[in-house]
Scaffold this active site. Structure first.
Site, PDB file in Angstrom:
ATOM      1  N   TYR A   1       0.848  -1.191   0.000  1.00  0.00           N
ATOM      2  CA  TYR A   1       0.000   0.000   0.000  1.00  0.00           C
ATOM      3  C   TYR A   1       0.883   1.240   0.000  1.00  0.00           C
ATOM      4  O   TYR A   1       1.668   1.452   0.924  1.00  0.00           O
ATOM      5  CB  TYR A   1      -0.935   0.023   1.216  1.00  0.00           C
ATOM      6  CG  TYR A   1      -1.905   1.171   1.130  1.00  0.00           C
ATOM      7  CD1 TYR A   1      -3.101   1.038   0.427  1.00  0.00           C
ATOM      8  CD2 TYR A   1      -1.603   2.412   1.684  1.00  0.00           C
ATOM      9  CE1 TYR A   1      -3.977   2.103   0.299  1.00  0.00           C
ATOM     10  CE2 TYR A   1      -2.467   3.484   1.555  1.00  0.00           C
ATOM     11  CZ  TYR A   1      -3.654   3.328   0.862  1.00  0.00           C
ATOM     12  OH  TYR A   1      -4.515   4.387   0.718  1.00  0.00           O
TER      13      TYR A   1
ATOM     14  N   GLN B   1     -10.834   0.807   1.591  1.00  0.00           N
ATOM     15  CA  GLN B   1     -11.410  -0.075   0.574  1.00  0.00           C
ATOM     16  C   GLN B   1     -10.333  -0.882  -0.153  1.00  0.00           C
ATOM     17  O   GLN B   1     -10.580  -2.025  -0.571  1.00  0.00           O
ATOM     18  CB  GLN B   1     -12.264   0.710  -0.420  1.00  0.00           C
ATOM     19  CG  GLN B   1     -11.521   1.718  -1.292  1.00  0.00           C
ATOM     20  CD  GLN B   1     -11.461   3.088  -0.673  1.00  0.00           C
ATOM     21  OE1 GLN B   1     -11.529   3.246   0.536  1.00  0.00           O
ATOM     22  NE2 GLN B   1     -11.324   4.116  -1.505  1.00  0.00           N
TER      23      GLN B   1
ATOM     24  N   ASN C   1      -3.131   6.377   6.269  1.00  0.00           N
ATOM     25  CA  ASN C   1      -3.801   7.234   7.238  1.00  0.00           C
ATOM     26  C   ASN C   1      -4.514   6.388   8.299  1.00  0.00           C
ATOM     27  O   ASN C   1      -4.372   5.160   8.343  1.00  0.00           O
ATOM     28  CB  ASN C   1      -4.774   8.186   6.527  1.00  0.00           C
ATOM     29  CG  ASN C   1      -5.895   7.439   5.799  1.00  0.00           C
ATOM     30  OD1 ASN C   1      -6.183   6.280   6.077  1.00  0.00           O
ATOM     31  ND2 ASN C   1      -6.528   8.124   4.862  1.00  0.00           N
TER      32      ASN C   1
ATOM     33  N   SER D   1       4.612   9.805  12.189  1.00  0.00           N
ATOM     34  CA  SER D   1       6.064   9.749  12.086  1.00  0.00           C
ATOM     35  C   SER D   1       6.735  10.408  13.290  1.00  0.00           C
ATOM     36  O   SER D   1       6.202  11.349  13.891  1.00  0.00           O
ATOM     37  CB  SER D   1       6.514  10.447  10.801  1.00  0.00           C
ATOM     38  OG  SER D   1       7.869  10.198  10.539  1.00  0.00           O
TER      39      SER D   1
ATOM     40  N   GLN E   1      10.411  15.881  10.029  1.00  0.00           N
ATOM     41  CA  GLN E   1       9.368  14.980  10.516  1.00  0.00           C
ATOM     42  C   GLN E   1       8.078  15.730  10.761  1.00  0.00           C
ATOM     43  O   GLN E   1       6.978  15.230  10.479  1.00  0.00           O
ATOM     44  CB  GLN E   1       9.820  14.300  11.815  1.00  0.00           C
ATOM     45  CG  GLN E   1      10.970  13.333  11.630  1.00  0.00           C
ATOM     46  CD  GLN E   1      10.673  12.292  10.566  1.00  0.00           C
ATOM     47  OE1 GLN E   1       9.709  11.546  10.680  1.00  0.00           O
ATOM     48  NE2 GLN E   1      11.493  12.255   9.535  1.00  0.00           N
TER      49      GLN E   1
ATOM     50  N   HIS F   1       5.260  16.118   8.069  1.00  0.00           N
ATOM     51  CA  HIS F   1       4.462  14.979   7.591  1.00  0.00           C
ATOM     52  C   HIS F   1       2.981  15.216   7.838  1.00  0.00           C
ATOM     53  O   HIS F   1       2.158  15.087   6.940  1.00  0.00           O
ATOM     54  CB  HIS F   1       4.893  13.690   8.298  1.00  0.00           C
ATOM     55  CG  HIS F   1       6.014  12.991   7.616  1.00  0.00           C
ATOM     56  ND1 HIS F   1       5.875  12.378   6.402  1.00  0.00           N
ATOM     57  CD2 HIS F   1       7.307  12.778   7.985  1.00  0.00           C
ATOM     58  CE1 HIS F   1       7.020  11.825   6.035  1.00  0.00           C
ATOM     59  NE2 HIS F   1       7.908  12.064   6.981  1.00  0.00           N
TER      60      HIS F   1
ATOM     61  N   GLU G   1      10.704   5.986  16.160  1.00  0.00           N
ATOM     62  CA  GLU G   1      10.800   5.459  14.792  1.00  0.00           C
ATOM     63  C   GLU G   1      12.199   5.713  14.225  1.00  0.00           C
ATOM     64  O   GLU G   1      12.860   4.806  13.730  1.00  0.00           O
ATOM     65  CB  GLU G   1       9.734   6.141  13.935  1.00  0.00           C
ATOM     66  CG  GLU G   1       9.749   5.741  12.474  1.00  0.00           C
ATOM     67  CD  GLU G   1       8.785   6.553  11.648  1.00  0.00           C
ATOM     68  OE1 GLU G   1       8.462   6.105  10.527  1.00  0.00           O
ATOM     69  OE2 GLU G   1       8.358   7.647  12.088  1.00  0.00           O
ATOM     70  N   HIS G   2      12.638   6.944  14.271  1.00  0.00           N
ATOM     71  CA  HIS G   2      13.978   7.331  13.809  1.00  0.00           C
ATOM     72  C   HIS G   2      14.766   7.846  15.008  1.00  0.00           C
ATOM     73  O   HIS G   2      14.271   8.694  15.751  1.00  0.00           O
ATOM     74  CB  HIS G   2      13.912   8.444  12.759  1.00  0.00           C
ATOM     75  CG  HIS G   2      12.970   8.176  11.622  1.00  0.00           C
ATOM     76  ND1 HIS G   2      11.670   8.667  11.603  1.00  0.00           N
ATOM     77  CD2 HIS G   2      13.139   7.473  10.479  1.00  0.00           C
ATOM     78  CE1 HIS G   2      11.095   8.281  10.482  1.00  0.00           C
ATOM     79  NE2 HIS G   2      11.957   7.559   9.778  1.00  0.00           N
TER      80      HIS G   2
ATOM     81  N   ASP H   1      15.095   8.076   4.386  1.00  0.00           N
ATOM     82  CA  ASP H   1      13.782   8.176   3.759  1.00  0.00           C
ATOM     83  C   ASP H   1      13.842   7.889   2.273  1.00  0.00           C
ATOM     84  O   ASP H   1      12.870   7.382   1.702  1.00  0.00           O
ATOM     85  CB  ASP H   1      13.214   9.590   3.959  1.00  0.00           C
ATOM     86  CG  ASP H   1      12.458   9.731   5.259  1.00  0.00           C
ATOM     87  OD1 ASP H   1      12.215   8.718   5.938  1.00  0.00           O
ATOM     88  OD2 ASP H   1      12.096  10.879   5.609  1.00  0.00           O
TER      89      ASP H   1
ATOM     90  N   GLU I   1      -0.848 -34.771  29.927  1.00  0.00           N
ATOM     91  CA  GLU I   1      -1.713 -33.661  29.510  1.00  0.00           C
ATOM     92  C   GLU I   1      -3.154 -34.095  29.260  1.00  0.00           C
ATOM     93  O   GLU I   1      -4.019 -33.271  28.987  1.00  0.00           O
ATOM     94  CB  GLU I   1      -1.151 -32.995  28.247  1.00  0.00           C
ATOM     95  CG  GLU I   1       0.140 -32.223  28.503  1.00  0.00           C
ATOM     96  CD  GLU I   1       0.618 -31.427  27.302  1.00  0.00           C
ATOM     97  OE1 GLU I   1       1.469 -30.542  27.483  1.00  0.00           O
ATOM     98  OE2 GLU I   1       0.135 -31.685  26.175  1.00  0.00           O
TER      99      GLU I   1
ATOM    100  N   HIS J   1      -3.019 -38.322  21.297  1.00  0.00           N
ATOM    101  CA  HIS J   1      -1.606 -37.988  21.108  1.00  0.00           C
ATOM    102  C   HIS J   1      -0.729 -39.143  21.603  1.00  0.00           C
ATOM    103  O   HIS J   1       0.235 -39.551  20.936  1.00  0.00           O
ATOM    104  CB  HIS J   1      -1.242 -36.713  21.891  1.00  0.00           C
ATOM    105  CG  HIS J   1      -1.622 -35.440  21.212  1.00  0.00           C
ATOM    106  ND1 HIS J   1      -2.919 -35.110  20.939  1.00  0.00           N
ATOM    107  CD2 HIS J   1      -0.860 -34.399  20.754  1.00  0.00           C
ATOM    108  CE1 HIS J   1      -2.948 -33.918  20.342  1.00  0.00           C
ATOM    109  NE2 HIS J   1      -1.709 -33.466  20.223  1.00  0.00           N
TER     110      HIS J   1
END
Length: 422
Positions: free
Chosen positions: A119, A182, A205, A228, A250, A253, A318-319, A352, A406, A411
């Site tokens: 995506y 979707q 998003n 971010s 950053q 964003h 993240e960074h 990036d 058990e 088994h």
């Protein structure tokens, strides 16, 4: 430790409205297929289209028509990303049969997933770099069918040309002009014209993120990503101009992004804050970046670099940039981060785009338990065993004993069947 600048408090409540809206989208796409996807595409800004599939000729045309400078930059980035992905892939070796005791042979195979959807967000900016970061590792892993889902441009049936060009350079097998929740639903459930996949990766998003959360289990995902983040550890030797620039990189964003400075120098804290204000004056994205900095930006003054490392490990950004005089001396103290940038020359923006490491990284503290997207995400390590009659005779009594304890009688009998009639 003291706070020089604090972020505004946030309400940590689940957004039930988004949850319900995404659930409805997934249910409608699962029930009505292409018709539902087409309706949502138009509802969220696209134009009516006869087909979601983007022809290969459109990818080639976009690639040919972008500027030579951009084409060269994309090719260089693609080459570095591919090289690093292949190096990572080759570090994970299949394990042939190993005899762990007489007659008991174990091993593992490394197998790519059958298919994946990458995506690639559209939104406010055409994030064509993400196309490279997702598709190239999947191809390096050997995934037979690598698809891409990209929102069409507003009022159009096609995604942004730069994204199509990047997908051509990355080698995507199928490209679809579908975005939002979707798209996630279509690739998880399948429609008349979109075959389902085994795995969905990539940022998006809040609706895309929630859709990935809801379809997880039906398909695999990379991880749930949020806004971010960058955290800069800096001492008195660091440049406030560079620190401010990376914080704003950053912050632009979106309004939920976070730029954090942890420093041992009050002078640097003061000068960096002033630099942020100065640089905002010349920034095209100043409206978003300023709000992000005001609401989420933080400056923390640590008593020592060791304490700065502890703060970074707690936040798990993240960074993580290490802009100190002796950065390698601090590395051994750092554990929790999506990707590490060592020394002031190692700009997060290089990661990036062109350095070759992946920019699809964990956020919101998830770096405490996972790393970023890589070729490994598309590979399954699947174990196997080969046990001879002699090995079975040795294992069966213990397996039978454990199964009986058990309360799993079948088994126990299955183990006993290897050495005697039952």
């Amino acid at each position: 430790m003291k706070f020089y600048k604090e972020a505004k408090a946030k309400e940590l409540s689940q957004n039930t409205r988004i949850f319900a809206e995404v659930r409805e989208i997934i249910e409608r796409v699962g029930k009505h297929g292409d018709i539902a996807v087409a309706d949502y595409n138009v509802k969220f800004g696209g134009a009516p289209a006869a087909s979601f599939r983007v022809p290969q000729s459109e990818l080639e045309r976009a690639y040919d028509e972008i500027s030579p400078e951009l084409r060269g930059a994309i090719e260089r980035a693609a080459a570095n990303i591919k090289k690093f992905a292949e190096l990572q892939r080759d570090s994970l070796w299949p394990l042939g049969e190993v005899e762990v005791e007489e007659g008991v042979f174990l091993g593992h195979s490394v197998i790519p997933v059958d298919s994946c959807c990458c995506y690639v967000p559209g939104g406010n900016h055409p994030l064509f770099s993400t196309a490279l970061m997702l598709v190239i590792p999947a191809k390096a892993a050997g995934v037979p069918r690598v698809c891409a889902a990209v929102p069409p441009m507003r009022g159009s049936v096609l995604p942004h040309p730069a994204t199509l060009a990047a997908l051509k350079a990355a080698g995507a097998d199928e490209v679809y002009a579908v975005g939002g929740a979707q798209a996630i639903a279509a690739f998880a459930c399948g429609t008349e014209t979109i075959a389902p996949v085994a795995m969905i990766v990539g940022p998006g998003n809040k609706y895309v993120t929630e859709a990935k959360r809801q379809v997880y289990g039906k398909v695999g995902i990379d991880f749930i990503a949020g806004p971010s983040e960058v955290l800069v550890i800096a001492d008195d030797s660091a440049s406030p101009t560079v620190a401010a620039a990376d914080i704003l990189a950053q912050s632009e964003h979106d309004c939920d992004a976070a730029g954090i400075l942890v420093t041992t120098s009050e002078r640097l804290a003061r000068e960096t804050e002033a630099e942020v204000t100065r640089q905002l004056a010349d920034l095209d994205t100043a409206e978003t970046a300023a709000k992000s900095w005001e609401e989420n930006g933080r400056i923390i003054i640590a008593d020592s670099l060791a304490e700065a490392a502890d703060i970074a490990n707690e936040i798990a950004p993240e960074h993580l940039e290490v802009n100190v005089k002796e950065p390698f001396e601090l590395m051994g103290l750092l554990r929790n981060y999506g990707s590490l940038f060592i020394g002031e020359g190692s700009a997060e923006v290089f990661g990036d785009y062109v350095a070759g490491t992946n920019h699809t990284l964990p956020t919101m503290g998830a770096a405490r338990y996972t790393g970023g997207l890589s070729v490994m995400n598309f590979l399954k390590v699947c174990t196997f065993q080969h046990i001879t009659p002699q090995g079975a005779a040795k294992l069966a009594p213990d397996a039978e004993t454990m199964a009986a304890e058990e309360g799993l009688t079948a088994h126990a009998k299955a183990a006993a069947a290897r050495i005697r009639k039952i």
